[in-house]
Structures are given as C-alpha cells and as structure tokens.
Design an enzyme around this catalytic site. Sequence first.
Site, PDB file in Angstrom:
ATOM      1  N   ASP A  13      -0.265 -37.400 -24.199  1.00 50.98           N
ATOM      2  CA  ASP A  13      -0.585 -36.548 -25.541  1.00 50.98           C
ATOM      3  C   ASP A  13      -1.929 -36.811 -25.747  1.00 50.98           C
ATOM      4  OD1 ASP A  13      -0.811 -35.850 -28.111  1.00 50.98           O
ATOM      5  OD2 ASP A  13       1.251 -36.326 -28.764  1.00 50.98           O
ATOM      6  N   VAL A  14      -2.697 -36.114 -25.672  1.00 48.92           N
ATOM      7  CA  VAL A  14      -4.270 -36.489 -26.087  1.00 48.92           C
ATOM      8  C   VAL A  14      -4.464 -37.100 -27.420  1.00 48.92           C
ATOM      9  CG1 VAL A  14      -4.777 -34.642 -24.271  1.00 48.92           C
ATOM     10  CG2 VAL A  14      -4.847 -34.102 -26.645  1.00 48.92           C
ATOM     11  N   LYS A  71     -14.558 -26.402 -31.643  1.00 55.62           N
ATOM     12  CA  LYS A  71     -15.693 -26.269 -30.493  1.00 55.62           C
ATOM     13  C   LYS A  71     -16.851 -26.434 -30.732  1.00 55.62           C
ATOM     14  CE  LYS A  71     -12.254 -24.949 -27.627  1.00 55.62           C
ATOM     15  NZ  LYS A  71     -11.967 -25.879 -26.507  1.00 55.62           N
ATOM     16  N   TYR A  85     -10.165 -23.000 -34.731  1.00 58.67           N
ATOM     17  CA  TYR A  85     -10.679 -23.109 -33.168  1.00 58.67           C
ATOM     18  C   TYR A  85     -12.161 -23.216 -33.123  1.00 58.67           C
ATOM     19  CZ  TYR A  85     -10.988 -21.487 -28.404  1.00 58.67           C
ATOM     20  OH  TYR A  85     -11.620 -21.552 -27.144  1.00 58.67           O
ATOM     21  N   THR A 102      -7.303 -16.725 -17.921  1.00 60.10           N
ATOM     22  CA  THR A 102      -6.288 -17.770 -17.977  1.00 60.10           C
ATOM     23  C   THR A 102      -5.198 -17.456 -19.091  1.00 60.10           C
ATOM     24  OG1 THR A 102      -7.342 -18.817 -20.191  1.00 60.10           O
ATOM     25  CG2 THR A 102      -8.246 -19.391 -17.912  1.00 60.10           C
ATOM     26  N   ASN A 149     -10.020 -30.628 -21.058  1.00 64.72           N
ATOM     27  CA  ASN A 149      -9.860 -29.270 -21.333  1.00 64.72           C
ATOM     28  C   ASN A 149      -8.952 -28.786 -22.210  1.00 64.72           C
ATOM     29  OD1 ASN A 149     -11.389 -27.877 -18.453  1.00 64.72           O
ATOM     30  ND2 ASN A 149      -9.873 -29.386 -17.438  1.00 64.72           N
ATOM     31  N   MET A 178      -8.437 -23.094 -16.173  1.00 61.00           N
ATOM     32  CA  MET A 178      -9.613 -23.777 -15.900  1.00 61.00           C
ATOM     33  C   MET A 178      -9.320 -25.171 -15.130  1.00 61.00           C
ATOM     34  SD  MET A 178     -12.599 -22.544 -18.627  1.00 61.00           S
ATOM     35  CE  MET A 178     -11.309 -22.608 -20.197  1.00 61.00           C
TER      36      MET A 178
END
Length: 242
Positions: A61-62, A158, A154, A189, A89, A19
């Site tokens: 590195d986020v 989210k 996960y 993806t 993302n 994406m």
Amino acid sequence: MTGRLKDKNVIVIGGTSGMGLAQVRRFTAEGARVLIANRNGVQGAAVVKEIGEAAAFVELDVRSEEGWANVVSQAERRFDGPIHALVNNAGILVEEGIEQTSLATYRFLVDVMQVGAFLGMKAVIPSMKRAGGGSIITVSSTAGIVGYPGFFAYTATKWAVRGMTKAAALDLASSNIRVNSIHPGDTETPMIEGRGYNADYVPLKRFARPEEIASLALFLVSDESAYITGAEHIIDGGFTAQ
C-alpha cells in the site's frame, strides 16, 4: 536486447498492468532485476511467473511508510545488493471537477499519488546512496503540465509530483541520485478503457502505447541519461504543443 540495465536492481510500483507492466518487461529484457510492488498479489504472481527469476513481487500500500521500508528491504535481500532505480507508477483517475470533488476523494488521491511518491522517494535514498547513485522516476501526466477540466484532484496531484521531482533532484544531486518525471498523454492502458475517449485531439492522431512510455523510462533508468535530472519528460503525441 543490449543489456542496457545489466546488474541494476529496480523497483517498479504498479508493475502488473499498463505502463508498469511494460516497464517490467523492458527492464528485465535489458538485464535488470525488478521488484514489482502493488496491492494485487494475484496479478503480481502472474507477472513473476511470466518473467522468471529476474522479477519478484511484494504487496504494498503506497500510503504506508512501513510498507515502503519492507519493499526496499525485500528488494535488497532478494537481489543481494542496493537499489539503483525506482519508478513510481501509482495512479487513480477520478473524473470530477472541483464542485463534485469531496474532501475524502481529494485526500485519497493526494495520499496515493502524492504522499505515495514522497514515501517511495524517501525510502530508496539510503539504498541508492550505498549504490553510489541512482535514478528515481515518477510518472505524472500531461495533467501535470496543463489544466484538465473535470479532473480536479487528479490534476492537482500530477502537478504536485512534478514540483516534488524538481525539489528532490536538487536535494539529491550531491548524492548522484537523479530525479525526473514522465508526463504521458492518454495511453492504451486499463485506466482509460471503456471511457469512450478518442485521439482526434492528439496531433499524431493516436494514443501512446505502454511500450513507448517504457522506452522513455528505460532511458531515464539507464546510465545513458546520467546528466539528466530535475526535468519533466513529455510524451504526448504533440498534445501540449498546441
């Protein structure tokens, strides 16, 4: 293309595949300058070579606050101006239910997808204020709308970024900074390749294409969505309508 993002400076996290890559291609085609940030320098260089001077790449590195500060600084320097949009993302799909999920795994997903989104939002605010406003988008999931059995950590992250989006939208409205979340269903993806999924459960009987998610992100980055903030935007082929 119509130049819907002409003269906008955009940061796209995870813009080297899936994406994120579709967003980079669409945004630059519409006139934006895009800084791509993630941990894969080889893939980043390849995308910059494909796109040309409208794109740049910085390793990130986020989970690093210092890394985020560097990304914003590099974007402002390379594009000679403030940031108008950020798309978060970052995502890791771990297929484990609550009984199988270790504390280490849970904290890792929280750090990448929840803390990473928080650091990104916070890092771009001063620059967007200098720009007179901006658009922040976090890519969540339909797992941020309904419960997903077998994807405990996960799903938790989210849902978290969905709530963060609403709180940040209210905090930043007076600065003309809009904050929205996108909630895709399963999308074609690398994240889902090889998992044996099929689209029989989707009313439209197919998975989303990355380009379709990019079209929604384009709208939310553009001035066409100037009155939209604090909202979740579901793009799932009708899955959550059932």
